[in-house]
Scaffold this active site. Structure first.
Site, mmCIF file in Angstrom:
data_model
loop_
_atom_site.group_PDB
_atom_site.id
_atom_site.type_symbol
_atom_site.label_atom_id
_atom_site.label_comp_id
_atom_site.label_asym_id
_atom_site.label_seq_id
_atom_site.Cartn_x
_atom_site.Cartn_y
_atom_site.Cartn_z
ATOM 1 N N CYS A 157 39.669 31.447 39.767
ATOM 2 C CA CYS A 157 39.782 30.339 41.010
ATOM 3 C C CYS A 157 41.077 29.727 41.524
ATOM 4 C CB CYS A 157 38.686 29.282 40.727
ATOM 5 S SG CYS A 157 38.756 28.767 39.186
ATOM 6 N N HIS A 250 40.042 22.959 43.750
ATOM 7 C CA HIS A 250 41.179 22.924 43.124
ATOM 8 C C HIS A 250 42.441 22.592 43.930
ATOM 9 C CE1 HIS A 250 38.939 24.370 39.989
ATOM 10 N NE2 HIS A 250 39.268 25.747 39.646
#
Ligand code: NAP
Length: 359
Positions: A157, A250
């Protein structure tokens, strides 16, 4: 002969392996009402098999389980129990290796989120806007492994988010040195994930294997297809990874060194002008802007920016001069959507559009 999505009269039946986990649930959301794919089967471990989905899965989120999925029986992750030709894998890495290979051997196309095959020479690691051409590795994979099916992977990710910000700059200026430091959401660790007493009011400066994944997967995706293999990008890269008490999204701080003189304005322009590979444009879940630039001094932020482009857009901000390298910036993306389920679904759309899925 293959049939492209536009020529299909019915939606293609697909399945999700690991459908009860954090990424599996994101697949269910993204496949609900998909114009090309119909979620036909949900599969998970023997613990869940045979139970109604709503009972087997602890649904994360404030929305309802879409459509009739709540009442569907979960099946085992076994090619004899799953009939769909195309399977999205959100399996834990401890089992993904064997299970995904079993599906490929059984003639299915597997779109994998797990780390197991990502760095294999014959496995395409794809972001459609960045390296759609790497799908050509599937010919090598078929020759080498003899599988009637295939495995196509998406990266970890944080790597996907970083690479979407880096690709426009590497394409235009050539990056030579790269320093990366991440602040990664707890949903990136799956469910139940990180214990609350470890993460509430805290930062954990270690995510097992994550720094190595960023340092290798990014170079493969930014690399060049040369016949039957990828020549990795020649970038010196070092990564620090941290888990922070954020739900989704993130945040990635990066300092970049280029081979020539490049200013923050050059970087901003290159990011604003970049549209990505034309093969990705117009796919059903492709965002209008894979990368957006913000000029607000305190952005991007997970709470405010992770959902941009329906979770598929990476936001870049704080583009400024770096006194050690050349330019520094902050990138942010939704780890479960752009970094996982949304990434796989977009890869499947790219393959469908190009007649690369079976049937
Ligand atoms: P998770 O919440 O722990 O879910 C894991 C899934 O795997 C569950 O559906 C579980 O089913 C299934 N599973 C576990 N053991 C199994 C077995 N022996 N046989 C069959 N199924 C089994 O993990 P996640 O965060 O969704 O991550 C899934 C995969 O995506 C991992 O490989 C992860 O590294 C990768 N990934 C995650 C993210 C993210 O942001 N979370 C991003 C990119 C990639 P049961 O419920 O039945 O146990």
């Amino acid at each position: 002969m293959t049939t492209t999505a536009s020529a299909r009269r019915t939606r293609r039946r697909v399945a999700v392996l690991g459908a009860t986990g954090a990424v599996g649930q994101a697949f269910i959301r993204r496949l609900a009402n998909h114009p090309w794919f119909e979620l036909a089967e949900v599969a998970a471990s023997e613990r869940s098999a045979g139970r109604p989905y709503a009972e087997a899965a602890r649904w994360i989120g404030t929305d309802r389980i879409p459509g009739d999925i709540a009442g569907r029986r979960v099946v085992a992750c076994d090619p004899d129990a799953v009939t769909a030709d195309v399977v999205f894998s959100a399996l834990d890495a401890s089992v993904a290796g064997d299970v995904e290979a079993a599906f490929a051997r059984a003639g299915r196309t597997v779109l994998s989120n797990a780390r197991n095959y990502r760095m294999d020479d014959d496995v395409p690691l794809v972001i459609p806007e960045v390296n759609a051409g790497h799908l050509a590795l599937l010919e090598t994979q078929r020759r080498k492994r003899g599988w009637p099916g295939a495995i196509v992977a998406n990266a970890n990710c944080s790597t996907i988010v970083a690479v979407l910000a880096l690709a426009p700059l590497h394409e235009r200026f050539g990056i030579e040195r790269l320093f990366i430091s991440t602040m990664q959401a707890v949903s990136g660790a799956g469910y139940p994930g990180v214990p609350s007493l470890d993460i509430l009011g805290n930062v954990v400066p270690y995510i097992s294997g994550e720094e190595e994944k960023i340092e290798t997967e990014s170079l493969k995706m930014l690399g060049r297809l040369d016949g039957d293999h990828i020549v990795p990008a020649a970038i010196g890269v070092t990564a620090h990874t941290n888990r922070v008490p954020v739900e989704h999204g993130h945040t990635i701080c990066m300092s970049l060194g280029f081979g020539s003189r490049v200013s923050p304005d050059d970087v901003r322009r290159a990011l604003e002008e970049w549209q990505g590979d034309e093969r990705a444009r117009g796919l059903p879940t492709a965002p209008a802007h894979p990368v957006e630039v913000t000029s607000e001094a305190d952005r991007p932020q997970p709470r405010r920016d992770a959902d941009r482009g329906n979770g598929m857009t990476v936001t870049v901000g704080r583009i400024r001069r770096d006194p050690v390298l050349d330019v520094k910036l902050v990138a942010l993306g939704h780890n479960i959507v752009r970094g996982a389920a949304g990434a796989s679904v977009l890869n499947a759309e790219l393959m469908e559009h190009n007649g690369m899925l079976p049937g």
